[in-house]
Design a protein around this motif. Sequence first.
Motif, PDB file in Angstrom:
ATOM      1  N   ASP A 167      39.010  49.035  38.182  1.00 30.26           N
ATOM      2  CA  ASP A 167      39.688  48.383  37.056  1.00 30.26           C
ATOM      3  C   ASP A 167      41.181  48.544  37.245  1.00 30.26           C
ATOM      4  O   ASP A 167      41.650  49.608  37.640  1.00 30.26           O
ATOM      5  CB  ASP A 167      39.246  49.010  35.724  1.00 30.26           C
ATOM      6  N   ASP A 168      41.944  47.490  36.959  1.00 28.15           N
ATOM      7  CA  ASP A 168      43.391  47.569  37.160  1.00 28.15           C
ATOM      8  C   ASP A 168      44.112  48.290  36.034  1.00 28.15           C
ATOM      9  O   ASP A 168      45.271  48.656  36.182  1.00 28.15           O
ATOM     10  CB  ASP A 168      43.986  46.163  37.337  1.00 28.15           C
ATOM     11  N   LEU A 169      43.426  48.528  34.906  1.00 32.25           N
ATOM     12  CA  LEU A 169      44.056  49.218  33.779  1.00 32.25           C
ATOM     13  C   LEU A 169      43.696  50.698  33.792  1.00 32.25           C
ATOM     14  O   LEU A 169      42.510  51.070  33.747  1.00 32.25           O
ATOM     15  CB  LEU A 169      43.621  48.603  32.451  1.00 32.25           C
ATOM     16  N   ARG A 194      40.605  45.447  46.357  1.00 32.88           N
ATOM     17  CA  ARG A 194      40.822  45.914  47.736  1.00 32.88           C
ATOM     18  C   ARG A 194      40.601  47.413  47.843  1.00 32.88           C
ATOM     19  O   ARG A 194      39.928  47.902  48.769  1.00 32.88           O
ATOM     20  CB  ARG A 194      42.241  45.548  48.179  1.00 32.88           C
ATOM     21  N   GLU A 195      41.155  48.166  46.882  1.00 30.53           N
ATOM     22  CA  GLU A 195      40.967  49.617  46.916  1.00 30.53           C
ATOM     23  C   GLU A 195      39.502  49.968  46.648  1.00 30.53           C
ATOM     24  O   GLU A 195      38.956  50.902  47.232  1.00 30.53           O
ATOM     25  CB  GLU A 195      41.862  50.304  45.876  1.00 30.53           C
ATOM     26  N   GLY A 196      38.848  49.209  45.763  1.00 30.91           N
ATOM     27  CA  GLY A 196      37.447  49.457  45.481  1.00 30.91           C
ATOM     28  C   GLY A 196      36.575  49.295  46.712  1.00 30.91           C
ATOM     29  O   GLY A 196      35.671  50.107  46.967  1.00 30.91           O
ATOM     30  N   LEU A 197      36.828  48.260  47.502  1.00 28.24           N
ATOM     31  CA  LEU A 197      36.060  48.040  48.718  1.00 28.24           C
ATOM     32  C   LEU A 197      36.290  49.187  49.703  1.00 28.24           C
ATOM     33  O   LEU A 197      35.341  49.666  50.346  1.00 28.24           O
ATOM     34  CB  LEU A 197      36.459  46.708  49.349  1.00 28.24           C
ATOM     35  N   ASP A 216      45.421  39.346  41.509  1.00 26.10           N
ATOM     36  CA  ASP A 216      45.239  39.145  42.953  1.00 26.10           C
ATOM     37  C   ASP A 216      43.782  38.818  43.281  1.00 26.10           C
ATOM     38  O   ASP A 216      43.442  37.660  43.476  1.00 26.10           O
ATOM     39  CB  ASP A 216      45.729  40.368  43.744  1.00 26.10           C
ATOM     40  N   GLU A 217      42.930  39.815  43.344  1.00 26.62           N
ATOM     41  CA  GLU A 217      41.522  39.588  43.665  1.00 26.62           C
ATOM     42  C   GLU A 217      40.675  40.088  42.507  1.00 26.62           C
ATOM     43  O   GLU A 217      40.759  41.247  42.115  1.00 26.62           O
ATOM     44  CB  GLU A 217      41.145  40.314  44.957  1.00 26.62           C
ATOM     45  N   ASP A 218      39.835  39.216  41.940  1.00 32.55           N
ATOM     46  CA  ASP A 218      39.059  39.619  40.769  1.00 32.55           C
ATOM     47  C   ASP A 218      37.735  40.246  41.188  1.00 32.55           C
ATOM     48  O   ASP A 218      37.451  40.460  42.375  1.00 32.55           O
ATOM     49  CB  ASP A 218      38.837  38.434  39.825  1.00 32.55           C
ATOM     50  N   GLY A 219      36.902  40.556  40.183  1.00 29.61           N
ATOM     51  CA  GLY A 219      35.643  41.224  40.452  1.00 29.61           C
ATOM     52  C   GLY A 219      34.670  40.397  41.278  1.00 29.61           C
ATOM     53  O   GLY A 219      33.858  40.943  42.037  1.00 29.61           O
TER      54      GLY A 219
END
Length: 288
Positions: A167-169, A194-197, A216-219
């Motif tokens: 999550d970005d928040l 990106r960080e999640g991957l 940028d890149e969504d879910g």
Amino acid sequence: MSARILIIEDNPANMELMSYLLEAFGHTVLPLYNGEEGVEAARAQLPDLILCDIHLPKMDGYGVLQQLKSEAALRNIPVIAVTALAMVGDRQKLLAAGFDGYLGKPIEPELFVGQCEQYLDRALHSSVALAAADPASESDAAPGGAPKNGTPDKIRSKTPSTILVVDDLAANREFIRCALEPSGYQVVLANSAREGLARAKEQDVDLILCDLHMPDEDGIVLINAVKADSRLRAVPFAFISAAQGEKTIQRCLQNGAVHFIQHPIEPHMLIREIEDCLRIALVSGSRP
């Protein structure tokens, strides 16, 4: 029941995080950003608890405290100093001035709500806190020892499940972490797809819990990347989002998500939803 809590804080990020955590546990937050308006709000609303920063515009925390304690209708409301003051003797100075308690900044999200509730009548504690204190609620076993909610033994084993939260928040990430870790889950945090991957590739996770709308890149981008990776495609993937609409939910499920969790959500309900996700993945055979 829940409490009405007045927060007097001029830093928007601090206000957002404190409000988010308290509201997630069912409390009503009255946010004010300067001392004078905070005192006026206290007079008008008669909150159950007041959290007050020290360095405030127009009237500092000491001035707020003096006003509150000088009025009969307000003097019995607990006033807690929430401040980054870190000099030796600051805590004693605050308590000597008349504050009923002190919380240091940065706050500890996993402890914050419990720390605030120490100053409230038990009847105003969140339902989650009351359930945790109730011995009858600690056992989910039905007669005969079977889990009464049907959760598979593997999910309730001593081996903790690892949940990757994307999550970005920061407030959302901290809320989820604070809700899950006390129940034994291990939580890994990422602030972008990106960080999640990258986190998913670095360590084994039992569930990916991802926001839908991120810059940028969504879910959807992340779930597609996960399902395209032979090492990750078996990891169950769930969305958590404030987005609404059947088309949105169906889009997420059609891309391979096992569940769509509607946000905002109370912590005890989030835990149930996480258990459902793990159960679905186990029953469907997507996880060994």
